[in-house]
Design a protein around this motif. Structure first.
Motif, short mmCIF file in Angstrom:
data_model
loop_
_atom_site.label_atom_id
_atom_site.label_comp_id
_atom_site.label_asym_id
_atom_site.label_seq_id
_atom_site.Cartn_x
_atom_site.Cartn_y
_atom_site.Cartn_z
N TYR A 148 37.05 43.34 37.70
CA TYR A 148 37.25 42.45 38.83
C TYR A 148 35.96 42.30 39.61
O TYR A 148 35.03 43.10 39.47
CB TYR A 148 38.36 42.98 39.75
CG TYR A 148 38.02 44.29 40.42
CD1 TYR A 148 37.49 44.31 41.71
CD2 TYR A 148 38.22 45.50 39.77
CE1 TYR A 148 37.17 45.51 42.33
CE2 TYR A 148 37.91 46.70 40.39
CZ TYR A 148 37.38 46.70 41.67
OH TYR A 148 37.06 47.89 42.26
N TRP A 198 38.51 37.75 41.81
CA TRP A 198 39.24 37.59 40.55
C TRP A 198 39.43 38.95 39.88
O TRP A 198 38.62 39.84 40.01
CB TRP A 198 38.54 36.62 39.61
CG TRP A 198 37.08 36.85 39.38
CD1 TRP A 198 36.04 36.22 39.99
CD2 TRP A 198 36.47 37.78 38.46
NE1 TRP A 198 34.84 36.69 39.52
CE2 TRP A 198 35.07 37.65 38.58
CE3 TRP A 198 36.99 38.71 37.55
CZ2 TRP A 198 34.18 38.41 37.83
CZ3 TRP A 198 36.10 39.47 36.80
CH2 TRP A 198 34.72 39.31 36.94
N LEU A 199 40.55 39.06 39.22
CA LEU A 199 40.89 40.26 38.46
C LEU A 199 41.19 39.82 37.04
O LEU A 199 42.21 39.19 36.77
CB LEU A 199 42.11 40.96 39.07
CG LEU A 199 42.70 42.14 38.29
CD1 LEU A 199 41.67 43.27 38.18
CD2 LEU A 199 43.97 42.65 38.97
N TRP A 245 42.82 37.81 46.38
CA TRP A 245 43.00 37.66 44.94
C TRP A 245 43.46 36.23 44.63
O TRP A 245 44.37 35.71 45.24
CB TRP A 245 44.04 38.64 44.42
CG TRP A 245 43.68 40.09 44.60
CD1 TRP A 245 44.25 40.97 45.46
CD2 TRP A 245 42.66 40.82 43.90
NE1 TRP A 245 43.66 42.20 45.35
CE2 TRP A 245 42.67 42.14 44.40
CE3 TRP A 245 41.72 40.49 42.92
CZ2 TRP A 245 41.81 43.13 43.96
CZ3 TRP A 245 40.85 41.48 42.48
CH2 TRP A 245 40.90 42.77 42.98
#
Length: 380
Positions: free
Chosen positions: A162, A290-291, A352
């Motif tokens: 991430y 972002w993951l 997220w």
């Protein structure tokens, strides 16, 4: 007596002729027999010999380094075919292209994972087949707490890496770290700003900069306002980039002052390796984050090997190398901005990414913005 002698001689002559005919055909016939035997034996051997397994991986640069691939191939006696992409749009297009064989495993962010799962393109995961999950931080093991990974009690993806999408700035040109995303619009940086070429992320970070509470679900009025702001941002831009390597080259060559870091700390690491003294900041409005996760496609031709790949990518040594080589966080280290940190007031504010209200509308507007349509053509 003479008649008997003549008969014996004739029989011998006939026999000698037959023997000569046999000798004349014996060698070629033997060769044919041997050749047929050779091909028959090897055909049978090939039909029963175990074929080399093939794993087709669709991922981002830095997620499948050559030495990782070679080690995996050696361990599992397989061949790994890796296809890299440079945007979410390219990933989606690859998954829908007429490939001769489907991809087995892919890496995508949580918003895209949710999108793929809803489209029926991913398989439900058997978590017991991924034992290396035990090395991950507890936050990443609680899959249901991360939007997009679980649907109706079924898990579709496993977190891998991430990064936040903060601001990257040249310390020589900007002595004090910028506090807001609005710095990208500051006239003093005209022609010295880099932006990532993506419809979804640009609309979302601009919405954060404008103070909108939900940057992923914009009202029609908010969408129009954001589109006009992104048109105004063009005045400051040197160009748009897609890959981190491209951004590094542009940053160094043109002495860029400020950049929207879509790849976050990965880009910071690359720029520092290139000799640039850069700083990195999470703006006060918060930063998109972002993951990226691994998932197995519904049409995977080798799901067993896909499970082995995901498990191998979650090994502690791979996580350490990912951070060292790419500057990306791994899921075995504490998460900045997690629920506990935010509750205590510590750590940066990470947002997220989520699926957006209308991908088609954002992409259509972005094409006009990126291609240079004038501000007056966008309604207020």
């Amino acid at each position: 007596m003479r008649r008997r002698f003549n008969t014996v001689v004739c029989r011998f002559i006939r026999g000698a002729g037959a023997r000569r005919r046999v000798r004349r055909w014996a060698t070629p016939l033997a060769c044919v027999v041997l050749l047929l035997s050779f091909f028959w034996t090897h055909t049978l051997a090939d039909s029963y010999a175990p074929r080399q397994s093939v794993l087709r991986v669709l991922a981002w640069p830095g997620y499948a380094d050559d030495d990782w691939v070679r080690a995996f191939e050696k361990r599992f006696h397989a061949r790994v075919e890796v296809t890299f992409v440079d945007s979410d749009e390219a990933l989606w297009a690859r998954m829908h292209s007429a490939e001769p064989q489907p991809f087995d495993v892919l890496a995508a962010n949580t918003a895209e994972i949710e999108r793929y799962a809803r489209a029926g393109m991913l398989t439900v995961l058997d978590l017991s087949r991924i034992p290396n999950r035990r090395w991950q931080q507890a936050y990443f093991q609680r899959l249901a707490s991360i939007r997009g990974l679980v649907d109706a009690g079924h898990a579709y993806a496993i977190p891998f890496t991430y990064s936040s999408m903060g601001l990257i700035y040249d310390r020589k040109q900007i002595a004090v770290a910028p506090r807001s995303m609005r710095a990208l619009w500051d006239p003093q940086y005209r022609g010295k700003v880099l932006d990532f070429n993506s419809a979804q992320h640009n609309f979302s970070f601009a919405a954060l900069a404008l103070g909108y509470a939900d940057p992923f679900h914009l009202t029609p009025e908010q969408m129009r306002t954001v589109a006009r702001e992104l048109v105004r941002l063009r005045r400051n831009l040197l160009t748009y980039y897609t890959l981190p390597e491209e951004a590094t080259e542009q940053f160094v060559q043109h002495h860029v002052a400020l950049m929207f870091g879509n790849y976050g700390t990965q880009q910071v690491e690359q720029l520092r390796q290139a000799g640039v003294d850069v700083g990195y900041v999470i703006p006060d409005e918060g930063a998109l984050a972002w993951l990226d996760c691994w998932a197995i496609t519904r049409n995977a031709s080798n799901p067993a090997l896909a499970y082995e790949w995901i498990n191998a990518m979650l090994a502690p040594d791979i996580g350490k190398q990912l951070t060292k080589r790419q500057g990306l966080a791994n899921t075995m280290t504490p998460v900045p901005g997690d629920a506990a940190s935010e509750a205590s007031g510590a750590g940066p504010h990470l947002v997220w990414i989520q699926p957006v209200e209308n991908i088609g509308q954002r992409e259509a507007l972005w094409q006009r913005i990126e291609s240079g349509d004038r501000l007056r053509s966008f309604p207020q």
